[in-house]
Motif scaffolding. Structure first.
Motif, PDB file in Angstrom:
ATOM      1  N   UNK A 151       0.409  27.228  -5.248  1.00 21.06           N
ATOM      2  CA  UNK A 151       0.163  26.175  -4.258  1.00 21.06           C
ATOM      3  C   UNK A 151       0.674  24.824  -4.734  1.00 21.06           C
ATOM      4  N   UNK A 152       0.466  23.824  -3.892  1.00 25.30           N
ATOM      5  CA  UNK A 152       0.742  22.450  -4.280  1.00 25.30           C
ATOM      6  C   UNK A 152      -0.358  21.970  -5.227  1.00 25.30           C
ATOM      7  N   UNK A 153      -0.207  20.767  -5.726  1.00 20.73           N
ATOM      8  CA  UNK A 153      -1.218  20.182  -6.606  1.00 20.73           C
ATOM      9  C   UNK A 153      -2.586  20.172  -5.931  1.00 20.73           C
ATOM     10  N   UNK A 154      -3.661  20.236  -6.686  1.00 22.51           N
ATOM     11  CA  UNK A 154      -5.006  20.201  -6.101  1.00 22.51           C
ATOM     12  C   UNK A 154      -5.225  18.926  -5.273  1.00 22.51           C
ATOM     13  N   UNK A 155      -6.142  19.009  -4.347  1.00 22.13           N
ATOM     14  CA  UNK A 155      -6.436  17.877  -3.459  1.00 22.13           C
ATOM     15  C   UNK A 155      -6.796  16.626  -4.256  1.00 22.13           C
ATOM     16  N   UNK A 156      -6.255  15.504  -3.805  1.00 25.07           N
ATOM     17  CA  UNK A 156      -6.467  14.164  -4.368  1.00 25.07           C
ATOM     18  C   UNK A 156      -5.733  13.938  -5.689  1.00 25.07           C
ATOM     19  N   UNK A 157      -4.935  14.915  -6.132  1.00 27.42           N
ATOM     20  CA  UNK A 157      -4.108  14.696  -7.314  1.00 27.42           C
ATOM     21  C   UNK A 157      -2.922  13.818  -6.925  1.00 27.42           C
ATOM     22  N   UNK A 158      -2.599  12.848  -7.769  1.00 28.50           N
ATOM     23  CA  UNK A 158      -1.537  11.897  -7.452  1.00 28.50           C
ATOM     24  C   UNK A 158      -0.345  12.072  -8.375  1.00 28.50           C
ATOM     25  N   UNK A 159       0.846  11.932  -7.808  1.00 29.91           N
ATOM     26  CA  UNK A 159       2.089  11.882  -8.567  1.00 29.91           C
ATOM     27  C   UNK A 159       2.564  10.436  -8.537  1.00 29.91           C
ATOM     28  N   UNK A 160       2.658   9.804  -9.690  1.00 25.52           N
ATOM     29  CA  UNK A 160       3.042   8.401  -9.773  1.00 25.52           C
ATOM     30  C   UNK A 160       4.566   8.284  -9.764  1.00 25.52           C
ATOM     31  N   UNK A 161       5.080   7.479  -8.849  1.00 28.31           N
ATOM     32  CA  UNK A 161       6.523   7.324  -8.665  1.00 28.31           C
ATOM     33  C   UNK A 161       6.894   5.847  -8.679  1.00 28.31           C
ATOM     34  N   UNK A 162       8.184   5.597  -8.553  1.00 26.96           N
ATOM     35  CA  UNK A 162       8.682   4.233  -8.396  1.00 26.96           C
ATOM     36  C   UNK A 162       9.291   4.086  -7.016  1.00 26.96           C
ATOM     37  N   UNK A 163       8.941   2.998  -6.337  1.00 23.36           N
ATOM     38  CA  UNK A 163       9.411   2.747  -4.976  1.00 23.36           C
ATOM     39  C   UNK A 163      10.424   1.608  -4.992  1.00 23.36           C
ATOM     40  N   UNK A 164      11.585   1.825  -4.379  1.00 21.08           N
ATOM     41  CA  UNK A 164      12.626   0.809  -4.333  1.00 21.08           C
ATOM     42  C   UNK A 164      12.976   0.533  -2.871  1.00 21.08           C
ATOM     43  N   UNK A 165      12.780  -0.712  -2.442  1.00 19.72           N
ATOM     44  CA  UNK A 165      13.114  -1.111  -1.077  1.00 19.72           C
ATOM     45  C   UNK A 165      14.627  -1.220  -0.938  1.00 19.72           C
ATOM     46  N   UNK A 166      15.190  -0.594   0.083  1.00 23.67           N
ATOM     47  CA  UNK A 166      16.621  -0.648   0.316  1.00 23.67           C
ATOM     48  C   UNK A 166      16.968  -1.551   1.505  1.00 23.67           C
ATOM     49  N   UNK A 167      16.292  -1.337   2.607  1.00 23.61           N
ATOM     50  CA  UNK A 167      16.602  -2.098   3.822  1.00 23.61           C
ATOM     51  C   UNK A 167      15.405  -2.016   4.757  1.00 23.61           C
ATOM     52  N   UNK A 168      15.038  -3.122   5.354  1.00 20.96           N
ATOM     53  CA  UNK A 168      13.937  -3.113   6.302  1.00 20.96           C
ATOM     54  C   UNK A 168      13.335  -4.490   6.456  1.00 20.96           C
ATOM     55  N   UNK A 169      12.190  -4.531   7.118  1.00 20.54           N
ATOM     56  CA  UNK A 169      11.471  -5.785   7.306  1.00 20.54           C
ATOM     57  C   UNK A 169       9.969  -5.508   7.212  1.00 20.54           C
ATOM     58  N   UNK A 170       9.286  -6.372   6.471  1.00 14.24           N
ATOM     59  CA  UNK A 170       7.841  -6.239   6.257  1.00 14.24           C
ATOM     60  C   UNK A 170       7.175  -7.549   6.670  1.00 14.24           C
ATOM     61  N   UNK A 171       6.251  -7.461   7.643  1.00 13.17           N
ATOM     62  CA  UNK A 171       5.519  -8.640   8.119  1.00 13.17           C
ATOM     63  C   UNK A 171       4.038  -8.259   8.160  1.00 13.17           C
ATOM     64  N   UNK A 172       3.303  -8.490   7.069  1.00 15.78           N
ATOM     65  CA  UNK A 172       1.901  -8.047   7.010  1.00 15.78           C
ATOM     66  C   UNK A 172       1.036  -8.578   8.146  1.00 15.78           C
ATOM     67  N   UNK A 173       1.209  -9.837   8.543  1.00 13.93           N
ATOM     68  CA  UNK A 173       0.365 -10.425   9.585  1.00 13.93           C
ATOM     69  C   UNK A 173       0.539  -9.733  10.929  1.00 13.93           C
ATOM     70  N   UNK A 174       1.682  -9.095  11.133  1.00  9.89           N
ATOM     71  CA  UNK A 174       1.947  -8.394  12.390  1.00  9.89           C
ATOM     72  C   UNK A 174       1.803  -6.881  12.247  1.00  9.89           C
ATOM     73  N   UNK A 175       1.492  -6.413  11.038  1.00  9.23           N
ATOM     74  CA  UNK A 175       1.400  -4.980  10.814  1.00  9.23           C
ATOM     75  C   UNK A 175       2.746  -4.289  10.904  1.00  9.23           C
TER      76      UNK A 175
END
Length: 231
Positions: A151-175
């Protein structure tokens, strides 16, 4: 500055603009490789090769929590995402290298402050147990491998990765979070290195993943399967 220096194309800068735009393009340039995630969110849709999930839960607080689900061969499939967010004091940086006679030469180092509520490079992929096992089975089929019994990893097990933003727009106040990103699976503890693309469209309430290269298939399957163990 010369008289016509303003006509020269500006070198690309990293990090978001004050408006929350990532991957700002030079004047006159267009985004290639699919729909532009910084454009109209209704046009930012997955391609035919993508594995698509609905956003069942979305919590944008001190961290961004996403519960992704879909139906796979009649069974519920899904996983969780936890994105680390900046408190307004986090920084990020990139190094720009160029080719030299005796090897790579560091040209410049760009550093910026990550705005409050914007993603850092911290990302956790969280197993939902049986639902994530269904994701594993689907990927095995898509990659051309015979489905394995583990099976996959047990429930709630986390795989730690690195996230790299390539292209997009983030506006927290507007969600608003519409972005194309790259996820890096580091080669720590003997696990193979891997990468894949992760796309988020909070407006359409969808996320989808796609391959960066077929050479990373084993790394992806290994990291989310129970045989890899917890991180």
């Amino acid at each position: 500055m010369g008289l016509f220096d303003w006509l020269k194309p500006k070198p690309p800068t990293h990090g978001p603009t004050p408006e929350g735009l990532y991957g700002e393009l030079p004047k006159g340039a267009r985004w290639v490789g699919g729909t532009d995630p910084a454009g109209d969110p209704e046009d930012f849709i997955p391609g035919s090769e993508a594995y698509v999930f609905d956003i069942a839960e979305w919590r944008w607080d001190k961290q961004l929590w996403i519960d992704a689900t879909t139906n796979s061969a009649g069974s519920l499939a899904g996983f969780g995402l936890v994105l680390g967010l900046s408190d307004g004091g986090n920084t990020d940086a990139v190094e720009v290298w160029e080719k030299g006679r005796r090897g790579p030469i560091l040209k410049e180092r760009q550093e910026w402050i990550i705005p409050r509520g914007h993603p850092t490079r911290e990302l956790a992929l969280v197993s939902h147990g049986e639902r994530t096992t269904q994701v594993l089975r689907k990927l095995e089929r898509c990659f051309g491998y015979e489905p394995l019994a583990h099976p996959a990893l047990p429930e709630k097990t986390a795989v730690i990765c690195e996230l790299i933003m390539l292209r997009g727009i983030v506006i927290p106040d507007e969600g608003r979070f519409t972005a194309r990103m790259k996820v890096v699976l580091p080669d720590k503890h003997g696990w193979p290195y891997g990468e894949f693309f992760l796309n988020v469209n909070s407006v359409r309430k969808q996320i989808w993943v796609s391959e960066k290269s077929n050479e990373y298939r084993i790394a992806i399957l290994t990291r989310i399967s129970h045989v890899s163990g917890a991180t």
